[in-house]
Design a protein around this motif. Structure first.
Motif, PDB file in Angstrom:
ATOM      1  N   MET A   1      67.808  14.353  25.415  1.00  9.22           N
ATOM      2  CA  MET A   1      67.240  14.899  24.176  1.00  9.22           C
ATOM      3  C   MET A   1      67.727  14.126  22.952  1.00  9.22           C
ATOM      4  N   ILE A   2      69.015  13.766  22.950  1.00 11.42           N
ATOM      5  CA  ILE A   2      69.562  12.997  21.829  1.00 11.42           C
ATOM      6  C   ILE A   2      68.868  11.642  21.721  1.00 11.42           C
ATOM      7  N   MET A   3      68.736  10.943  22.852  1.00  9.49           N
ATOM      8  CA  MET A   3      68.169   9.602  22.815  1.00  9.49           C
ATOM      9  C   MET A   3      66.659   9.620  22.610  1.00  9.49           C
ATOM     10  N   ALA A   4      65.974  10.652  23.094  1.00  9.50           N
ATOM     11  CA  ALA A   4      64.531  10.753  22.842  1.00  9.50           C
ATOM     12  C   ALA A   4      64.277  10.862  21.344  1.00  9.50           C
ATOM     13  N   ALA A   5      65.072  11.692  20.661  1.00 12.52           N
ATOM     14  CA  ALA A   5      64.940  11.826  19.202  1.00 12.52           C
ATOM     15  C   ALA A   5      65.280  10.516  18.506  1.00 12.52           C
ATOM     16  N   SER A   6      66.337   9.848  18.960  1.00 15.36           N
ATOM     17  CA  SER A   6      66.740   8.575  18.359  1.00 15.36           C
ATOM     18  C   SER A   6      65.656   7.518  18.521  1.00 15.36           C
ATOM     19  N   TRP A   7      65.090   7.413  19.714  1.00 15.29           N
ATOM     20  CA  TRP A   7      64.060   6.403  19.966  1.00 15.29           C
ATOM     21  C   TRP A   7      62.774   6.687  19.205  1.00 15.29           C
ATOM     22  N   LEU A   8      62.390   7.948  19.108  1.00 18.20           N
ATOM     23  CA  LEU A   8      61.174   8.284  18.359  1.00 18.20           C
ATOM     24  C   LEU A   8      61.306   7.841  16.903  1.00 18.20           C
ATOM     25  N   LEU A   9      62.469   8.079  16.311  1.00 16.10           N
ATOM     26  CA  LEU A   9      62.706   7.645  14.937  1.00 16.10           C
ATOM     27  C   LEU A   9      62.766   6.125  14.844  1.00 16.10           C
ATOM     28  N   ALA A  10      63.460   5.500  15.785  1.00 17.58           N
ATOM     29  CA  ALA A  10      63.640   4.048  15.739  1.00 17.58           C
ATOM     30  C   ALA A  10      62.322   3.303  15.951  1.00 17.58           C
ATOM     31  N   TYR A  11      61.508   3.765  16.900  1.00 10.70           N
ATOM     32  CA  TYR A  11      60.238   3.087  17.189  1.00 10.70           C
ATOM     33  C   TYR A  11      59.290   3.205  15.998  1.00 10.70           C
ATOM     34  N   GLN A  12      59.264   4.368  15.362  1.00  8.64           N
ATOM     35  CA  GLN A  12      58.412   4.546  14.186  1.00  8.64           C
ATOM     36  C   GLN A  12      58.869   3.619  13.061  1.00  8.64           C
ATOM     37  N   ALA A  13      60.184   3.518  12.855  1.00 12.81           N
ATOM     38  CA  ALA A  13      60.712   2.641  11.813  1.00 12.81           C
ATOM     39  C   ALA A  13      60.412   1.180  12.123  1.00 12.81           C
ATOM     40  N   LEU A  14      60.570   0.789  13.393  1.00 11.87           N
ATOM     41  CA  LEU A  14      60.334  -0.594  13.789  1.00 11.87           C
ATOM     42  C   LEU A  14      58.874  -0.990  13.619  1.00 11.87           C
ATOM     43  N   LYS A  15      57.983  -0.018  13.751  1.00  9.04           N
ATOM     44  CA  LYS A  15      56.555  -0.275  13.570  1.00  9.04           C
ATOM     45  C   LYS A  15      56.243  -0.611  12.111  1.00  9.04           C
ATOM     46  N   HIS A  16      56.990  -0.024  11.171  1.00 11.05           N
ATOM     47  CA  HIS A  16      56.666  -0.153   9.753  1.00 11.05           C
ATOM     48  C   HIS A  16      57.616  -1.049   8.968  1.00 11.05           C
ATOM     49  N   LEU A  17      58.710  -1.500   9.589  1.00  7.48           N
ATOM     50  CA  LEU A  17      59.698  -2.321   8.889  1.00  7.48           C
ATOM     51  C   LEU A  17      59.909  -3.643   9.619  1.00  7.48           C
TER      52      LEU A  17
END
Length: 299
Positions: A81-97
């Motif tokens: 659960m911790i890493m799923a939340a981390s990856w969802l945030l990271a992947y979204q950021a990587l898409k836009h930055l």
């Protein structure tokens, strides 16, 4: 030996980050993440099957997946659960930055791990380690100034907050890994297999609400060769990282810092592949981060 395993983990994490940027660029993030974790799960599935039918052989090659209690399953579910939340945030950021902005911010992860290692595991840093960690944080602040020249204002850009949140959660997971590996004596492949299994279930639940019902989102998804490769490289990196953590002398705060050497691949190679701006200026804070990592290793 555990430091060399940490460097191997950093190498594969750097390659993983390059493939991840290719996978998410102009693509739907949720199915990409599901595809990468599913690829990692499929990579580990033969080890699980082999552990049931060829127990002695799998133990001989040190890839045996052990039986664990329901309580241990619960601990692994928490990590998922911790890493799923981390990856969802990271992947979204990587898409836009740009990758040359995202990766250095992620490199601040050792600072959070550093604080946790002191307070939770009573790991004791020396003078050079203090300097190294604060040098990493200062270098990340320099990246924020460079980011403004690319139209990325750190105080107003929500994706910056997303990658900071992902970094904090990732660091928390790193501290939790030491508990799972050393206190629960889980071997790497057992932890990896069940972690992937539960993460796939969590992502399927999220996608059933946020992606599957929407035809326009499904049509926007593009399959790319880099999607399964991201998952495979991550599992290889995690294997070396968890093997390093099995050493009772391994310090999680140093391992976390060693893993940040992946930034060399992401910033230097990734900056040229994706033709991002201000590559030369980014070499200045990059040098600061690498010097911070060197001080930690030297210490």
């Amino acid at each position: 030996m555990w430091m060399y395993l940490g460097l191997l983990a950093a190498l594969f994490l750097g390659l993983h980050n390059l493939c991840k940027k290719h996978a998410v660029q102009g693509n739907e993030v949720f199915p990409v993440l599901l595809g990468t974790i599913s690829a990692g799960f499929l990579l580990l599935l033969p080890f699980y099957i082999g552990s049931h039918f060829y127990r002695d052989y799998m133990m001989g090659i040190q890839l045996y997946i052990t039986d664990i209690s329901w309580k241990t399953h619960g601990y692994i579910l928490i990590k998922s659960m911790i890493m799923a939340a981390s990856w969802l945030l990271a992947y979204q950021a990587l898409k836009h930055l740009p990758i040359t902005i995202v990766t250095p911010i992620r490199s601040a992860g050792p600072f959070f791990t550093f604080i946790g290692a002191i307070t939770i595991y009573q790991e004791k840093p020396n003078f050079y380690q203090w300097i190294g960690f604060f040098l990493i944080i200062f270098s990340v602040l320099l990246y924020s100034r460079i980011g403004k020249k690319e139209g990325i204002h750190f105080k107003r850009n929500k994706w910056i907050f997303a990658i900071i949140g992902a970094t904090f959660l990732g660091a928390s997971s790193g501290l939790y890994d030491k508990f799972l590996i050393q206190s629960l004596t889980l071997n790497p492949q057992t932890l990896q297999f069940w972690f992937c299994f539960y993460t796939v279930l969590i992502l399927l639940l999220i996608l059933s609400v946020m992606w599957f019902p929407y035809a326009e989102k499904r049509k926007a998804f593009k399959w790319r060769w880099s999607i399964p490769l991201v998952g495979i490289l991550l599992q290889v990196a995690d294997y070396f990282y968890f093997k390093a953590l099995q050493d009772p002398d391994a310090l999680i705060m140093l391992l976390s810092a060693i893993k940040r050497s992946q930034i060399l691949i992401a910033v230097v190679v990734g900056g040229f592949i994706f033709k991002e701006q201000n590559k030369r200026k980014k070499l200045v804070p990059l040098t600061g981060i690498m010097l911070g990592v060197f001080l930690i290793l030297y210490a």
